[in-house]
Design a protein around this motif. Sequence first.
Motif, PDB file in Angstrom:
ATOM      1  N   UNK A 206       0.767  -1.269  -0.013  1.00  0.00           N
ATOM      2  CA  UNK A 206      -0.078   0.020  -0.018  1.00  0.00           C
ATOM      3  C   UNK A 206       0.850   1.227  -0.203  1.00  0.00           C
ATOM      4  N   UNK A 207       1.646   1.603  -1.134  1.00  0.00           N
ATOM      5  CA  UNK A 207       2.474   2.600  -1.162  1.00  0.00           C
ATOM      6  C   UNK A 207       2.686   2.801  -2.525  1.00  0.00           C
ATOM      7  N   UNK A 208       3.170   4.270  -2.743  1.00  0.00           N
ATOM      8  CA  UNK A 208       3.925   4.587  -4.076  1.00  0.00           C
ATOM      9  C   UNK A 208       5.120   4.795  -3.956  1.00  0.00           C
ATOM     10  N   UNK A 209       6.307   4.242  -4.816  1.00  0.00           N
ATOM     11  CA  UNK A 209       7.574   4.330  -4.690  1.00  0.00           C
ATOM     12  C   UNK A 209       8.010   5.320  -5.746  1.00  0.00           C
ATOM     13  N   UNK A 210       8.697   6.374  -5.339  1.00  0.00           N
ATOM     14  CA  UNK A 210       9.235   7.609  -6.138  1.00  0.00           C
ATOM     15  C   UNK A 210      10.744   7.410  -6.662  1.00  0.00           C
ATOM     16  N   UNK A 211      10.974   7.453  -8.066  1.00  0.00           N
ATOM     17  CA  UNK A 211      12.472   7.103  -8.298  1.00  0.00           C
ATOM     18  C   UNK A 211      12.774   8.313  -9.007  1.00  0.00           C
ATOM     19  N   UNK A 212      13.905   8.991  -8.485  1.00  0.00           N
ATOM     20  CA  UNK A 212      14.363  10.357  -9.463  1.00  0.00           C
ATOM     21  C   UNK A 212      15.578   9.512 -10.123  1.00  0.00           C
ATOM     22  N   UNK A 223      -0.020   6.553   2.229  1.00  0.00           N
ATOM     23  CA  UNK A 223      -1.297   7.467   2.478  1.00  0.00           C
ATOM     24  C   UNK A 223      -2.307   6.309   2.670  1.00  0.00           C
ATOM     25  N   UNK A 224      -3.429   6.633   3.613  1.00  0.00           N
ATOM     26  CA  UNK A 224      -4.390   5.635   3.967  1.00  0.00           C
ATOM     27  C   UNK A 224      -5.466   5.340   2.715  1.00  0.00           C
ATOM     28  N   UNK A 225      -5.410   6.082   1.706  1.00  0.00           N
ATOM     29  CA  UNK A 225      -6.138   6.089   0.561  1.00  0.00           C
ATOM     30  C   UNK A 225      -5.414   4.845  -0.225  1.00  0.00           C
TER      31      UNK A 225
END
Length: 440
Positions: A206-212, A223-225
């Motif tokens: 339940x997450x979004x991973x961000x890669x730069x 986020x709970x959503x």
Amino acid sequence: MNFVTKILLLFLVYQADALVPPKYQWKTIDFAWPGAAERQAAISNGTYVPVNNMPTGIARWKEKLFITIPRWKKGIPASLNFVYLNETQDAPLHPYPNWEEGCLATNGSTTSNRTVVSTFRVHVDRCNRLWVVDNGVTEMSKDVRQVTQPAILVFDLKTDALLKKYIFKDDVLREASVLTSIAVETVGKECAKGNSFAYITDMGSNAVLVYSMKDDDAWRVENHYFHFDPHAGVYKVGGIDFYWSDGVSSCALSQPKKDGYSDLYLHPTSSTKQFRMSTKLLRDKDTPKEDIFNGVEIIGDRGPRSQATACDIDPATNVLFYTQVCKNGLGCWNIDKPFNEENTPLILSDCNLMEFPNDVKADREGNLWILSDRQSRFLYEAMDFEQVNFRVLTSPTSTLIQGTSCEKKSIFGRLSGSLAKELKSLVIRPKRVVMEYRRK
């Protein structure tokens, strides 16, 4: 059956006919083996089990259509593959980037730094790059084995060279992590600067991973959503009832806004709600947690039985397309309009051609690609391999949304719509009069 229902059914039939015959279809997936001997050897040693290969993801680049096969079970020669657009309906798959590096060794190890172990979905960006998120595992449905660490691989599609490989650090992953989809935002017009951000959905935790890409760094956003909705965990597809608690699994990016940032549209699989957040919050690794907490917006609810595995935005029409698993169909929403029942129609539905639509992608030439794969039957051992099980359908996006609320109508179109409403009222009104007379 009333007038409106008849028109709707006729419209759905017309739209389905626009996609027939499928571009590709298979009973079982086969590969473009170097020769018959190699194929037989792979069957004999168990590295190829035809009935264990189920495609889940697609992406089109020029004359190639990429097709992914996660390693749910044993016997998957290659997870990342492609077919040529000029091949036959039952075209065999070509491992990418080639046979030697696209496949695992007979002992189950990787053969190259460019080998993709197991991927669900991929993304082709405007810079002619293929972005792949690799979970690095085999036999996910039984005894999971971690072959390599989860990673992002970025290929130059013009040369097939590996531009970047980033291995995720342990602090952004969880034991339950399952990385499913990837969307890529390139900042500015110059691709060579490498100022790109990848947004990866972690359905399992339940997450979004961000890669730069510029910083060669990744971070985790929660986020709970991003969690599943317990009221939307019940499914029935292909006559099979099952329960899933899958979290955020798919995301798509809008075109950049005036401030230079985009909106990321995302949703859990086991949910009927659509969410949105600005990439301004995601690009900054140090964004305060309270800003993340308040920065995810509920834009609407698609309604009962509207769980979606995947979504994508067509840049030409500004329409978000999303799969409708329990309805064996496809829905759409023009992101410039309010998100409500009227503006989120089911535009395709076919219990045969589209049983379990698993992925949808808009290419850069105005076409939509849809993959259906009967996943519920595959996972719960009810697949009939004497029938066609996997299909890829395609159609111009403008054709799919023509006459629907997802279409951005011209002044002439709006006038035509008003005229149609007047004609509809003229058709229905006499019918009501007749019904009232009969009751008397």
